[in-house]
Design a protein around this motif. Structure first.
Motif, PDB file in Angstrom:
ATOM      1  N   PHE A 124       3.200  -3.051   5.939  1.00 53.09           N
ATOM      2  CA  PHE A 124       2.108  -3.130   4.990  1.00 53.09           C
ATOM      3  C   PHE A 124       2.701  -3.011   3.591  1.00 53.09           C
ATOM      4  CE2 PHE A 124      -1.533  -1.835   2.603  1.00 53.09           C
ATOM      5  CZ  PHE A 124      -2.659  -2.176   3.324  1.00 53.09           C
ATOM      6  N   VAL A 125       2.575  -4.067   2.832  1.00 53.78           N
ATOM      7  CA  VAL A 125       3.193  -4.063   1.516  1.00 53.78           C
ATOM      8  C   VAL A 125       2.128  -3.924   0.444  1.00 53.78           C
ATOM      9  CG1 VAL A 125       4.336  -5.557  -0.147  1.00 53.78           C
ATOM     10  CG2 VAL A 125       5.217  -5.384   2.153  1.00 53.78           C
ATOM     11  N   THR A 126       2.334  -3.060  -0.513  1.00 50.80           N
ATOM     12  CA  THR A 126       1.371  -2.937  -1.603  1.00 50.80           C
ATOM     13  C   THR A 126       2.009  -2.241  -2.804  1.00 50.80           C
ATOM     14  OG1 THR A 126      -0.759  -2.024  -2.259  1.00 50.80           O
ATOM     15  CG2 THR A 126       0.492  -0.750  -0.675  1.00 50.80           C
ATOM     16  N   HIS A 127       1.369  -2.406  -3.962  1.00 55.28           N
ATOM     17  CA  HIS A 127       1.837  -1.618  -5.105  1.00 55.28           C
ATOM     18  C   HIS A 127       0.987  -0.345  -5.215  1.00 55.28           C
ATOM     19  CE1 HIS A 127      -1.300  -4.287  -6.904  1.00 55.28           C
ATOM     20  NE2 HIS A 127      -1.741  -3.103  -7.242  1.00 55.28           N
ATOM     21  N   ASP A 128      -0.021  -0.249  -4.319  1.00 54.16           N
ATOM     22  CA  ASP A 128      -0.925   0.895  -4.348  1.00 54.16           C
ATOM     23  C   ASP A 128      -0.305   2.019  -3.533  1.00 54.16           C
ATOM     24  OD1 ASP A 128      -2.959   2.672  -4.272  1.00 54.16           O
ATOM     25  OD2 ASP A 128      -4.489   1.246  -3.641  1.00 54.16           O
ATOM     26  N   ILE A 129       0.558   2.804  -4.202  1.00 54.61           N
ATOM     27  CA  ILE A 129       1.361   3.786  -3.466  1.00 54.61           C
ATOM     28  C   ILE A 129       0.514   4.926  -2.918  1.00 54.61           C
ATOM     29  CG2 ILE A 129       2.024   5.112  -5.519  1.00 54.61           C
ATOM     30  CD1 ILE A 129       4.786   5.398  -4.219  1.00 54.61           C
ATOM     31  N   SER A 130      -0.564   5.270  -3.623  1.00 63.44           N
ATOM     32  CA  SER A 130      -1.379   6.376  -3.112  1.00 63.44           C
ATOM     33  C   SER A 130      -2.068   5.980  -1.807  1.00 63.44           C
ATOM     34  CB  SER A 130      -2.391   6.825  -4.158  1.00 63.44           C
ATOM     35  OG  SER A 130      -3.033   5.738  -4.747  1.00 63.44           O
ATOM     36  N   LEU A 131      -2.447   4.707  -1.698  1.00 64.75           N
ATOM     37  CA  LEU A 131      -3.033   4.219  -0.444  1.00 64.75           C
ATOM     38  C   LEU A 131      -2.024   4.357   0.695  1.00 64.75           C
ATOM     39  CD1 LEU A 131      -5.360   2.550   1.014  1.00 64.75           C
ATOM     40  CD2 LEU A 131      -3.976   0.548   0.506  1.00 64.75           C
ATOM     41  N   LEU A 132      -0.783   3.969   0.417  1.00 61.04           N
ATOM     42  CA  LEU A 132       0.249   4.026   1.459  1.00 61.04           C
ATOM     43  C   LEU A 132       0.517   5.460   1.910  1.00 61.04           C
ATOM     44  CD1 LEU A 132       3.125   1.527   0.809  1.00 61.04           C
ATOM     45  CD2 LEU A 132       1.264   1.439   2.451  1.00 61.04           C
TER      46      LEU A 132
END
Lengths: 317, 315
Positions: free
Chosen positions: B206-214
């Motif tokens: 799962f790739v994202t720039h939304d680090i808090s979601l990760l």
């Protein structure tokens, strides 16, 4: 497309048609010299009275707006009038010439589609490579070479090297299909190459855009074959602008290509239009222009309808 | 082990210049694993993903490395073999589903074409599968006759996820799937994915720039910076005890719900220009702990079992 939408569109086109008829009616009468001058030519022996009689016979003695209303009235009753020069029925003249123009139009568009679209797709897929640049250069040459020049080159080459090839001498398709197609080959390639260049450019641009979309990436990652990705997923999305350009070109072609028909001695509408202008044969000129306008309006309606088939996001009405 | 990426380098070639957007990346993924990859825009996340799936298109290119999927190197496989594995073994959900669905085809036709491509199901059987997967993501079956533009953003995303799950692949790669959605829809979709993962086991990147979601959802997390992985480990451990100064900077830059509010610090400076060669540690310009040694490139190595970091002086 609903029926009421269709009716509305057709009603909306009436003002367009009216405006065009007025413009054409006035413009042809602004050209110096009229049909009577041309008939008289150098025969100075006609008396003043005889000349006035001719104007009267042709209905050219009345004020221009009266002439317009007389013409309009006869148009609305389905009578296109008679030629001032030959006395033939204008409708019959048009119907005689129409098959030639239609055949030329469809063959030219066919040539341009089978050349323009595949090259455009290849060019888009090989964007910024040698192949793409080569195709772009060829397209640019096609776009900037005038039709009369390409046509001349064709005529020269074919009359020198293929002596048995029939370049001139129109025969109806049903009389001699082989000969008919031979006669149409060069003119339809001459026109087709020019239009192919335009279709190629729009296909390339439009395909580059749709190939870069995420759904194409998804289609690849679905493991679909290359052809399925390119034609089913990318090309279908690139189709709208291509249809627009093709439709506009077809509209022009239906009006008859004046230069090409004259060059290859094809008895089509374009040639008739030129002859009629030269002879100031007002009813014929007016009828041809009116025909072109109506065809373009119908064609536009048809293109809009095709949009709704290829793109579900577009609805009419 | 399901997937093993070894020393993968990839990037873009243009006008003789080589831009290395992914540098020497190595990691592995187990069955039923959930790896989140976080990094700022332009750090090479998407390039990494598309390289792994061999979807990188010109001018993109894989320079070096190996990607083993179930023991076979995807990068060396011939195209036809790979094509047959696609979607059956691993599938993709792309960035903002708005564009992942083809606007001119009905939902069912888009799912149908992949089912028919890779199986011998009849159209009627395929329709049943479509019904089932749509139900799985909470979309009514009547919706399969819709065109994408007739669905809301959240629904489109659900359809894209349903499509990725038709063959129950062992790996699903998600490239910022929830970025274009509001947080409420995002949350409900994430919960749905979680639920599906409980019944159908599959691994997920799962790739994202939304680090808090990760930090909230992933099992393991990898932090990417300027084309490199700088830290990798169990999400909880990374969050509580970051080893790389960049990770710690990121964690300090967003507010925590349970702690009192304070002023948040960003990380000074900006990411280095990838078109120029980077000497030593790529983060050194922005790092407060930099020392002489940072002018040599730190190796990405396992410091504690399961914890990897690329730093000479881990925190």
């Amino acid at each position: 497309m609903s029926f009421s939408y269709l009716v509305r569109r057709l009603l909306l086109s009436i003002p367009t048609i009216l405006i065009v008829t007025v413009i054409v009616f006035v413009l042809v009468r602004l050209v110096p010299g009229d049909v009577v001058d041309l008939i008289i030519g150098t025969q100075k022996f006609l008396s003043e009275e005889q000349i006035l009689k001719m104007y009267e016979d042709f209905g050219l003695d009345k004020p221009i707006f009266v002439q317009y209303f007389i013409w309009m009235k006869s148009m609305l009753s389905g009578n296109l009038g008679i030629s001032l020069r030959t006395g033939e029925d204008v409708a019959t003249m048009l119907l005689q010439r129409l098959p030639v123009t239609l055949e030329l139009a469809f063959l030219s568009i066919f040539v341009s589609i089978i050349i323009g679209i595949p090259l455009g797709i290849i060019s888009a897929r090989k964007k910024n490579t040698f192949v793409d640049n080569l195709i772009k250069v060829v397209g640019l040459v096609g776009l900037s070479s005038p039709a009369f020049w390409i046509g001349t080159i064709f005529i020269v080459i074919f009359s020198f090297y293929f002596e048995s090839f029939t370049i001139f001498g129109y025969v109806a398709f049903f009389e001699n299909p082989m000969k008919n197609l031979q006669v149409f080959l060069l003119p339809s390639f001459t026109l087709g190459l020019m239009i192919a260049a335009q279709i190629l450019r729009i296909t390339r641009t439009s395909m580059i855009e749709s190939l870069s979309m995420d759904y194409v990436k998804v289609a690849y990652s679905k493991g679909l074959g290359k052809n399925k990705v390119i034609y089913k997923h990318a090309f279908r999305n690139a189709l709208s602008p291509i249809i627009t350009v093709t439709g506009i070109q077809l509209g022009y072609l239906f009006g008859g290509s004046i230069v090409i028909e004259n060059m290859f001695a094809l008895p089509g509408l374009g040639r008739l239009l030129l002859q009629s202008v030269n002879q100031r044969d007002y009813p014929v000129i007016q009828a041809i222009i009116l025909f072109i306008v109506i065809v373009i309006i119908i064609l536009n309606l048809l293109i809009d309808f095709i949009y709704t088939i290829i793109d579900p996001r577009i609805t009419l009405g | 082990m399901l997937l093993e990426v070894r020393n993968l380098s990839a990037g873009y070639k243009s006008q003789g210049k080589e831009i290395e957007a992914v540098k020497n990346v190595s990691f592995s993924l187990d069955e039923n694993d959930f790896l989140g990859i976080a990094g700022e825009s332009g750090c090479g996340k998407s390039t990494l993903l598309f390289s792994i799936l061999r979807l990188l298109k010109r001018p993109g290119e894989i320079f070096d490395g190996e990607v083993f999927f179930k023991g076979e190197d995807i990068l060396k496989m011939d195209e036809e073999t790979l094509r047959k594995k696609r979607w059956k073994e691993f599938s993709l959900v792309t960035q903002s589903a708005m564009n992942a669905l083809n606007p001119v085809y009905k939902i069912k036709d888009q799912i149908m074409d992949v089912i028919l491509e890779h199986s011998d199901y009849t159209k009627i059987e395929a329709l049943e599968i479509i019904e089932r997967v749509l139900q799985m993501v909470g979309i009514q079956k009547e919706r399969m006759d819709s065109y994408p533009h007739q669905l809301s953003g959240g629904m489109k995303q659900r359809v894209a996820i349903a499509m990725a799950l038709v063959f129950s692949p062992s790996l699903v790669v998600m490239d910022e799937p929830t970025t274009a959605l509001d947080v409420v829809v995002q949350r409900s979709i994430m919960e749905q994915i979680d639920e599906i993962r409980n019944t159908n086991k599959f691994s997920m990147i799962f790739v994202t720039h939304d680090i808090s979601l990760l930090f909230e959802i992933s099992k393991r997390i990898a932090i990417m910076y300027a084309g490199e992985l700088v830290e990798l480990g169990q999400t909880k451990q990374v969050y509580l005890n970051p080893l790389h100064p960049y990770t710690s900077g990121l964690i300090n830059s967003f507010p925590k719900l349970t702690k009192e509010t304070k002023e948040y610090k960003g990380i000074p400076g900006k990411i280095p220009d990838l078109s120029k060669p980077i000497i030593g540690c790529s983060f050194k310009e922005r790092c407060q702990n930099r020392k002489e040694l940072c002018n040599t490139r730190p190796e990405f190595k396992e410091v504690i079992p399961g914890r990897w970091v690329a730093c000479h002086f881990p925190l």
